[in-house]
Enzyme design. Structure first.
Site, PDB file in Angstrom:
ATOM      1  CG  ASP A  45     -27.582 -67.765 127.595  1.00  0.00           C
ATOM      2  OD1 ASP A  45     -28.420 -68.559 128.028  1.00  0.00           O
ATOM      3  OD2 ASP A  45     -26.346 -67.934 127.709  1.00  0.00           O
ATOM      4  CG  ASP A  65     -39.985 -68.685 138.747  1.00  0.00           C
ATOM      5  OD1 ASP A  65     -40.859 -69.243 139.439  1.00  0.00           O
ATOM      6  OD2 ASP A  65     -39.393 -67.653 139.099  1.00  0.00           O
ATOM      7  CE  LYS A 125     -24.098 -66.996 125.368  1.00  0.00           C
ATOM      8  NZ  LYS A 125     -24.423 -66.615 126.757  1.00  0.00           N
ATOM      9  CE  LYS A 185     -27.300 -70.904 130.474  1.00  0.00           C
ATOM     10  NZ  LYS A 185     -26.607 -69.631 130.171  1.00  0.00           N
ATOM     11  NE  ARG A 213     -15.102 -68.178 129.938  1.00  0.00           N
ATOM     12  CZ  ARG A 213     -15.381 -69.071 130.877  1.00  0.00           C
ATOM     13  NH1 ARG A 213     -14.889 -68.912 132.098  1.00  0.00           N
ATOM     14  NH2 ARG A 213     -16.139 -70.120 130.605  1.00  0.00           N
ATOM     15  CB  THR A 219     -21.146 -77.040 128.252  1.00  0.00           C
ATOM     16  OG1 THR A 219     -21.337 -75.627 128.404  1.00  0.00           O
ATOM     17  CG2 THR A 219     -21.902 -77.517 127.034  1.00  0.00           C
TER      18      THR A 219
HETATM   19  O1  C5P Z   1     -16.563 -68.137 127.673  1.00  0.00           O
HETATM   20  P1  C5P Z   1     -17.268 -69.332 127.152  1.00  0.00           P
HETATM   21  O2  C5P Z   1     -16.973 -69.621 125.686  1.00  0.00           O
HETATM   22  O3  C5P Z   1     -17.112 -70.552 128.023  1.00  0.00           O
HETATM   23  O4  C5P Z   1     -18.797 -68.894 127.206  1.00  0.00           O
HETATM   24  C1  C5P Z   1     -19.864 -69.751 126.977  1.00  0.00           C
HETATM   25  C2  C5P Z   1     -21.127 -68.957 127.027  1.00  0.00           C
HETATM   26  O5  C5P Z   1     -22.226 -69.839 126.819  1.00  0.00           O
HETATM   27  C3  C5P Z   1     -21.395 -68.259 128.353  1.00  0.00           C
HETATM   28  O6  C5P Z   1     -22.029 -67.019 128.047  1.00  0.00           O
HETATM   29  C4  C5P Z   1     -22.356 -69.161 129.081  1.00  0.00           C
HETATM   30  O7  C5P Z   1     -23.227 -68.457 129.929  1.00  0.00           O
HETATM   31  C5  C5P Z   1     -23.116 -69.778 127.913  1.00  0.00           C
HETATM   32  N1  C5P Z   1     -23.687 -71.113 128.145  1.00  0.00           N
HETATM   33  C6  C5P Z   1     -22.946 -72.200 128.514  1.00  0.00           C
HETATM   34  N2  C5P Z   1     -23.538 -73.407 128.736  1.00  0.00           N
HETATM   35  C7  C5P Z   1     -24.843 -73.554 128.546  1.00  0.00           C
HETATM   36  C8  C5P Z   1     -25.611 -72.468 128.139  1.00  0.00           C
HETATM   37  C9  C5P Z   1     -24.979 -71.243 127.933  1.00  0.00           C
HETATM   38  O8  C5P Z   1     -21.735 -72.111 128.648  1.00  0.00           O
HETATM   39  N3  C5P Z   1     -25.414 -74.732 128.697  1.00  0.00           N
END
Ligand code: C5P
Length: 224
Positions: A58, A63, A32, A60, A200, A116
Site C-alpha cells: 500500500d 506521480d 498489508k 499509493k 489499529r 477514508t
Molecule cells: O489503523 P487503521 O485501521 O485506521 O488503518 C487503516 C489502514 O488503511 C492504514 O494502513 C492506512 O494507511 C490505510 N488506508 C486508509 N485509507 C485509504 C487507503 C489506505 O486508511 N484510503
C-alpha cells in the site's frame, strides 16, 4: 471470511512485523505493508512476509505516468499480490500503471479514490469516489480503495467483479482516530466489500489475535 481480512502492518521494524505475522498466522488472510514499514525495511521484508500470506503493498503511488508505471513494475518484481496508485493522478497515469501491471498477472492493481480520513462532507466524497472509480475502471484497473459507504454504488456502476478494498473499519467502542468514513466489519460484508483493511483495532488491541477473530466472527455473522 478471514481471507477477506487484510491486516495493516503499520509497525516500525521488521522484527515487529514478523512477530505480528507469527502471532496472527492463519487468523487473517492478507498482510498489508504500507509506507512506514516499507520505507524502514524495504523489499527483503516483503519477500519474508510473502512466504506465508498474500501481500498488499500500500504505497499509493502518485506521480507522472512514466514514474508510476516504473514503480508498478518494480512492485511486480517483488512478487506482491496487490499494489495501489492514487486515482487523483488522472487517466493517463492510471492507463500507464495498468499497462505496466499486465506483465504481472498475479498482482492486482487498484486505485485509491478519496482517503477514508478526508474530512470532506460524505455526499461530496461519494460523488468524487464514483467519478474516480469509473476512471480507474475505464483505465483497466482491477478495483479501488474506498469506504464501505461507497461500495454499493461503485459495484452498481463498475460491476460486481470490480474489487473494493475498504479501510476505516471500527467496531464496539473503538476510537475513530483520524478515520472519518467508518463502518463495522458486519456492515462492510453486508455492503459486499471484497476486502476489509484493519490496522489499529488489531495492532493496538490487548490481544491482537482475539481482535482479529472478533472481526472475522462479525464478518461471518453478516454473511449468514
Ligand atoms: O489503523 P487503521 O485501521 O485506521 O488503518 C487503516 C489502514 O488503511 C492504514 O494502513 C492506512 O494507511 C490505510 N488506508 C486508509 N485509507 C485509504 C487507503 C489506505 O486508511 N484510503
Amino acid at each position: 471470511m478471514k481471507n477477506r481480512l487484510m491486516v495493516a502492518l503499520d509497525v516500525p521494524t521488521a522484527k515487529d512485523a514478523l512477530m505480528l505475522r507469527d502471532q496472527l498466522g492463519t487468523h487473517v488472510g492478507w498482510l498489508k505493508v504500507g509506507l512506514r514499514l516499507f520505507v524502514a525495511e524495504g523489499p527483503r521484508l516483503i519477500r519474508q512476509l510473502s512466504e506465508q500470506h498474500p501481500i498488499f503493498l500500500d504505497l499509493k503511488f502518485h506521480d507522472i505516468p512514466n514514474t508510476v508505471a516504473q514503480a508498478v513494475a518494480s512492485a511486480g518484481d517483488h512478487g506482491v499480490n496487490m499494489i495501489n496508485v492514487h486515482a487523483a493522478g488522472g487517466p493517463e497515469m492510471l492507463k500507464a500503471a495498468a499497462k505496466a501491471a499486465t506483465a504481472f498477472p498475479s498482482m492486482q492493481l487498484i486505485a485509491v479514490t478519496v482517503l477514508t480520513s478526508d474530512p470532506m462532507p460524505k455526499e461530496e466524497a461519494q460523488g468524487l469516489v464514483l467519478e474516480r472509480a469509473m476512471m480507474a475502471h475505464d483505465a483497466g484497473l482491477k478495483g479501488i480503495v474506498c469506504s464501505v459507504h461507497e461500495v454499493e454504488a461503485i459495484k452498481a456502476i463498475c460491476g460486481q467483479d470490480f474489487i473494493t478494498v475498504t479501510p476505516g473499519i471500527r467496531w464496539g467502542d473503538q476510537e475513530l482516530q483520524d478515520q472519518k468514513r467508518v463502518a463495522t466489519p458486519e456492515y462492510a460484508i453486508k455492503q459486499k466489500a471484497d476486502y476489509l483493511v484493519v490496522g489499529r483495532p488489531i495492532l493496538a488491541a490487548a490481544n491482537p489475535v482475539h481482535a482479529a477473530d472478533e472481526a472475522v466472527a462479525m464478518m461471518h455473522k453478516a454473511s449468514r
